[in-house]
Design a protein around this motif. Sequence first.
Motif, PDB file in Angstrom:
ATOM      1  N   GLU A 187       0.819  -1.206   0.000  1.00 50.40           N
ATOM      2  CA  GLU A 187       0.000   0.000   0.000  1.00 50.40           C
ATOM      3  C   GLU A 187       0.855   1.259   0.000  1.00 50.40           C
ATOM      4  O   GLU A 187       0.526   2.248  -0.657  1.00 50.40           O
ATOM      5  N   THR A 188       1.977   1.221   0.709  1.00 52.05           N
ATOM      6  CA  THR A 188       2.852   2.400   0.739  1.00 52.05           C
ATOM      7  C   THR A 188       3.331   2.753  -0.675  1.00 52.05           C
ATOM      8  O   THR A 188       3.313   3.920  -1.081  1.00 52.05           O
ATOM      9  N   ARG A 191       0.317   3.943  -2.933  1.00 53.86           N
ATOM     10  CA  ARG A 191      -0.111   5.316  -2.674  1.00 53.86           C
ATOM     11  C   ARG A 191       0.860   6.319  -3.304  1.00 53.86           C
ATOM     12  O   ARG A 191       0.446   7.374  -3.794  1.00 53.86           O
ATOM     13  N   GLU A 192       2.149   6.001  -3.262  1.00 52.53           N
ATOM     14  CA  GLU A 192       3.128   6.897  -3.884  1.00 52.53           C
ATOM     15  C   GLU A 192       2.938   6.935  -5.403  1.00 52.53           C
ATOM     16  O   GLU A 192       2.947   8.005  -6.019  1.00 52.53           O
ATOM     17  N   LEU A 351      10.883   7.069  -0.428  1.00 51.68           N
ATOM     18  CA  LEU A 351       9.685   6.679  -1.159  1.00 51.68           C
ATOM     19  C   LEU A 351       9.371   7.650  -2.292  1.00 51.68           C
ATOM     20  O   LEU A 351       8.926   7.240  -3.371  1.00 51.68           O
ATOM     21  N   GLU A 358      11.321  -1.772  -1.482  1.00 48.02           N
ATOM     22  CA  GLU A 358      10.698  -2.230  -0.245  1.00 48.02           C
ATOM     23  C   GLU A 358      10.532  -3.745  -0.341  1.00 48.02           C
ATOM     24  O   GLU A 358      10.014  -4.262  -1.342  1.00 48.02           O
TER      25      GLU A 358
END
Length: 432
Positions: A187-188, A191-192, A351, A358
């Motif tokens: 998700e990180t 979202r980016e 990020l 990641e």
Amino acid sequence: MEQIAIIGFGCAGYNGARALRASGFTGGIHVYESTQEPPANPMLTTYYVSGRLEEKEAYPFGGLESITRELNICLHSGETVRRVLPDRSILLADGRREAFDKILISTGARAVVPALKGPAGSRVFLMRTMDDARRMKHALEQGSVQKAVVVGASMVGIKVAELLLNRGVDVTLADFAPYLFPLAAFETVARELEHRVAEKGIHFKWNAGIEGITGNGARFSDGEELAADLICLCIGTRANVELAANTEAAQGTVEIRRGIVVNSHMETSVPGIYAAGDCCEGLNLQTGETMIIGLWANAGAQGETAGKNMAGMTAAYPGNVVHNITHFMDMDFIGLGDPRLPGDRLTFGELSGPRYVEAVVKDKRLQCVNMIGGQEESGLFKSLLMRLFTGEPARLTPYQRAFLLKRGYTEAFLEQLEGLGMGAGQESCPLE
């Protein structure tokens, strides 16, 4: 002289025929394909619509005439096979029945089209075949498409959204999932990427599935309606297994789950009947279970394995890991493995920076890796990570290490990645 039938002539079917000839098979190869088109790469359809490729370039193996000469095949173009029977015969649409010594089922997959309420009409499109691509290209050339909704935040969906945006169309990307690339991205990372894509001009709608078509556009499960002149469904694919769904017979039945089940030789539960490509399940090296792995290279490797075995050689398909490497809107995303699996997190870089990695590790076993940027080193990382996914010890060569260090990766990060050693609280390696 042995006679072999290949049902479906995409990447897997072509590589099956080529492997047969390369392995010394001199018998007859009968290829049945319901369309009259050469094998096409589905991922090149968007490049054709956008004008980045000529139509002929979407057929990586050439035209049917040259393929027929090259592989010395008997091409039954435009003929539909209704059934593959356990006695190694096929039933054609016109009622004829033909018997063969071996059969390869390589029928691929089709785009998922949900049952939608309302009049679908001419505004609903798919993006799987060259026919789909030609239809969308024609629609865009008419100049009447001002607003569009792309349903499915997938690798195909983002490419369709990109080509529409480049045509000056106001685009919304919608999905029942809560964020971009839900089956491939953390998700990180998602979202980016979403933030970067939004800056390009794409709108998003999450947590709602398409429910129907209205006179003005698309209606979603949350009740909202989005105006659209064009609606493209990129929801996923479904394996074409129907012609192998046989009734009981003395020879047995072809086992089917989500796809046709095969062993490492690509042979089905019925001896002499093989399957390869998006219609069948392959071994997931990460989980040890079989699943459909809808990748072009995967289909080619499976087809080649089937062809060698049908020719009398012994070849085994080792399996694969679910992975995606895609370039869109001047950015790169690489995803290997299942982002939903638990474990400790290892990150590298910022990020929001040009290069970010990641990874999730559990019990010194790699679970999943996401990368933003890093197109130049993606092949090198993929080779290393594929070995790590299988639990095989893997070390970078001195040249590879020097290349990655020059690209900005740190010794600490590379050592952690190779050894998958992470102590408590040891979570990230910033760029030097």
